[in-house]
Write a protein that holds these residues in place. Structure first.
Motif, PDB file in Angstrom:
ATOM      1  N   ILE A  72      40.829  -4.505  86.749  1.00 18.82           N
ATOM      2  CA  ILE A  72      41.713  -4.181  85.796  1.00 18.82           C
ATOM      3  C   ILE A  72      43.039  -4.471  86.514  1.00 18.82           C
ATOM      4  O   ILE A  72      44.257  -4.636  86.417  1.00 18.82           O
ATOM      5  N   GLU A  73      43.257  -3.499  87.268  1.00 16.68           N
ATOM      6  CA  GLU A  73      44.877  -3.992  87.907  1.00 16.68           C
ATOM      7  C   GLU A  73      44.681  -5.300  88.612  1.00 16.68           C
ATOM      8  O   GLU A  73      46.153  -6.189  88.495  1.00 16.68           O
ATOM      9  N   ARG A  74      44.174  -6.530  88.285  1.00 21.96           N
ATOM     10  CA  ARG A  74      44.337  -7.785  88.493  1.00 21.96           C
ATOM     11  C   ARG A  74      44.050  -8.227  87.804  1.00 21.96           C
ATOM     12  O   ARG A  74      44.561  -9.124  87.833  1.00 21.96           O
ATOM     13  N   ASP A  75      43.349  -8.221  86.741  1.00 17.16           N
ATOM     14  CA  ASP A  75      42.870  -9.318  85.734  1.00 17.16           C
ATOM     15  C   ASP A  75      44.117  -8.062  84.407  1.00 17.16           C
ATOM     16  O   ASP A  75      43.951  -9.037  83.356  1.00 17.16           O
ATOM     17  N   GLY A  76      43.866  -6.988  84.271  1.00 16.21           N
ATOM     18  CA  GLY A  76      44.782  -6.415  83.385  1.00 16.21           C
ATOM     19  C   GLY A  76      43.284  -6.073  82.665  1.00 16.21           C
ATOM     20  O   GLY A  76      42.414  -7.112  82.508  1.00 16.21           O
ATOM     21  N   PRO A  77      43.429  -5.351  81.539  1.00 11.56           N
ATOM     22  CA  PRO A  77      42.452  -4.363  80.534  1.00 11.56           C
ATOM     23  C   PRO A  77      41.972  -5.500  79.807  1.00 11.56           C
ATOM     24  O   PRO A  77      40.415  -5.155  79.247  1.00 11.56           O
ATOM     25  N   ALA A  78      42.435  -6.542  79.025  1.00 14.25           N
ATOM     26  CA  ALA A  78      42.093  -7.622  78.175  1.00 14.25           C
ATOM     27  C   ALA A  78      41.024  -8.645  78.871  1.00 14.25           C
ATOM     28  O   ALA A  78      40.256  -9.099  78.143  1.00 14.25           O
ATOM     29  N   ALA A  79      41.302  -8.726  80.077  1.00 19.09           N
ATOM     30  CA  ALA A  79      40.424  -9.404  80.927  1.00 19.09           C
ATOM     31  C   ALA A  79      39.194  -9.420  81.753  1.00 19.09           C
ATOM     32  O   ALA A  79      38.311 -10.079  81.636  1.00 19.09           O
ATOM     33  N   THR A  80      38.798  -7.664  81.073  1.00 17.07           N
ATOM     34  CA  THR A  80      37.776  -7.332  81.799  1.00 17.07           C
ATOM     35  C   THR A  80      36.385  -7.147  81.104  1.00 17.07           C
ATOM     36  O   THR A  80      36.738  -6.850  80.032  1.00 17.07           O
ATOM     37  N   ALA A  81      34.619  -6.920  81.282  1.00 13.58           N
ATOM     38  CA  ALA A  81      34.257  -7.089  81.071  1.00 13.58           C
ATOM     39  C   ALA A  81      33.751  -5.582  80.369  1.00 13.58           C
ATOM     40  O   ALA A  81      32.989  -4.992  80.858  1.00 13.58           O
ATOM     41  N   ILE A  82      34.855  -4.666  80.690  1.00 15.41           N
ATOM     42  CA  ILE A  82      34.040  -2.558  80.663  1.00 15.41           C
ATOM     43  C   ILE A  82      34.643  -2.692  78.921  1.00 15.41           C
ATOM     44  O   ILE A  82      35.296  -2.976  78.594  1.00 15.41           O
ATOM     45  N   GLY A  83      33.364  -2.126  78.598  1.00 16.21           N
ATOM     46  CA  GLY A  83      33.414  -1.775  77.077  1.00 16.21           C
ATOM     47  C   GLY A  83      32.187  -0.895  76.877  1.00 16.21           C
ATOM     48  O   GLY A  83      31.739   0.080  78.031  1.00 16.21           O
ATOM     49  N   PRO A  84      32.064  -0.295  76.085  1.00 18.75           N
ATOM     50  CA  PRO A  84      30.935   1.082  75.419  1.00 18.75           C
ATOM     51  C   PRO A  84      29.771   0.822  76.256  1.00 18.75           C
ATOM     52  O   PRO A  84      29.486   1.825  76.605  1.00 18.75           O
TER      53      PRO A  84
END
Length: 154
Positions: free
Chosen positions: A37-49
């Protein structure tokens, strides 16, 4: 026939090691996600439900196992001569509260936490095993899980 759990110092060492490993794995996955998240931003990560569901299930499993281990530690301490007053002092509760919480070993097999642990353990196992499998293979795995004995660790 199910094997009866032996409440011993050796068993506790193993259980604490397993809990430590599970907690370390959870912390590692959080660190990896935070770095992404720090590197790519929240939108670029695959973190989801799905990822959060896995973390919640793992946290539930760790909490229930830790509660069970605490009950077994108190039982072991009592067997080695620790008084209810000493147990209560360590826990920061009254003697009566400590006795009511830990007097009966049978209640742990019937608690909601252990039931939740079993369900969460099965769900996490199914998610790990079914990842990338065909519908037919998933159906076979589901059937296998329904027919096996329910035995989570600690």
């Amino acid at each position: 026939m199910p094997r009866k759990f032996r409440n011993s110092l050796k068993a506790h060492a193993h259980a604490q090691g397993s809990l430590g490993k599970a907690l370390d794995e959870l912390a590692t996955s959080h660190r990896v996600a935070a770095a992404a998240i720090e590197r790519d931003g929240p939108a670029a990560t695959a973190i989801g439900p799905t990822q959060f569901a896995e973390w919640i299930a793992t946290s539930c499993e760790i909490a229930a196992a830790a509660e069970r281990l605490l009950a077994l530690e108190v039982e072991l301490a009592r067997r080695y001569g620790m008084t209810w007053d000493a147990v209560a002092e360590v826990l920061g509760v009254s003697r009566q509260s400590a006795w009511e919480r830990f007097r009966s070993h049978e209640r742990w097999s019937k608690t909601r936490q252990v039931s939740q642990l079993r369900r969460q353990w099965n769900a996490a196992l199914f998610r790990r095993m079914s990842a990338g499998k065909s519908d037919e293979e998933v159906a076979i795995l589901r059937q296998m899980l329904l027919n096996r004995p329910q035995t989570p660790t600690v």
